[in-house]
Design an enzyme around this catalytic site. Structure first.
Site: not given
Length: 261
Positions: A96-97
């Protein structure tokens, strides 16, 4: 294969064991995050899935370890540990990210090392050719804290960093380092992955649009899927989103396991 065949390392930490996993999901935290970012999510997976998380240096029990300012060097080190696992371990990756970019670069290295990655899930991050226009890592602490407030599901929980300098001194160096890694990252073109990709994006994420997430399609020679969720950048931490997120991942991994059996 049994879970005892899987060896944790300084980088790889077990979050959910399974006596006979059909897939091992390795989760890469966002910038400033630690392996515990996935602790709750990991426990939602049912039998057949073991979950490991990545512990970056400079946080929690690795607080004294030297920070790694280059995103590709992070991928080098993590891939080395994954390639040391038994070759029959069915491996899937979620990030994520910032973790999505580290996960992608790690998948490239794992493939180059002769290992199959059954699926790559990239969440809350534009495709690799996107170049960050900002330079938060060169600015004052205030800018980092303001960005955390912008992205957080609960901005009040971040404002403690303004009131507790000792806490900020622990948290902000790793966060600044991670922003440096992301903001200085430049994709080196190469062959698309043989690994299927699922890109996940939320409707109110100020960092990634659905159109930007769709561009991940060009980075795989296999299947691609785009999934959209309600919420902001950290949609995956919202309890109302976690069942659907886990179901999507579990269904995808189950289909992969079925095709390979």
């Amino acid at each position: 294969m049994t879970v005892t065949d899987l060896t944790g390392t300084t980088w790889l930490r077990e979050l959910k064991s399974d006596p006979n996993p059909s897939t091992v999901l390795v989760c890469f935290p966002p910038g400033g995050g630690s392996v515990t970012a996935y602790r709750t999510l990991a426990q939602r997976f049912g039998s057949g899935t073991a979950v490991f998380g990545i512990q970056y240096p400079g946080r929690q029990d690795r607080l004294g370890d030297a920070l790694v300012p280059e995103l590709t060097e992070l991928a080098d080190r993590i891939a080395a540990d994954l390639l040391a696992w038994p070759k029959d371990v069915p491996l899937a990756i979620f990030g994520h990210s910032m973790g999505a970019m580290v996960a992608y670069e790690t998948a490239r290295r794992v493939e180059a090392g002769g290992r199959v990655v059954s699926h790559l899930f990239v969440s809350g991050r534009p495709a690799p050719d996107f170049e960050e226009p900002g330079r938060l890592h060169e600015g004052p602490d205030e800018g980092l804290i303001a960005q955390l407030e912008l992205l957080s599901n609960d901005p009040e929980s971040v404002r403690i960093l303004r009131d507790e300098p000792s806490l900020a001194e622990l948290v902000l160096p790793a966060l600044r380092n991670d922003y440096r890694a992301v903001e200085t990252y430049r994709h080196r073109p190469g062959e698309p992955l043989r690994t299927p990709i699922t890109a996940l994006v939320s409707k109110s994420d100020p960092t990634t649009t659905a159109e930007q997430a769709e561009r991940w399609r060009a980075y795989t020679a296999a299947d691609f899927e785009l999934a959209t969720f309600d919420g902001g950048h950290f949609y995956l931490d919202l309890p109302e989103n976690q069942p659907a997120l886990v179901d999507l991942i579990a269904r995808t991994l189950s289909a992969v396991a079925g095709r390979s059996s």
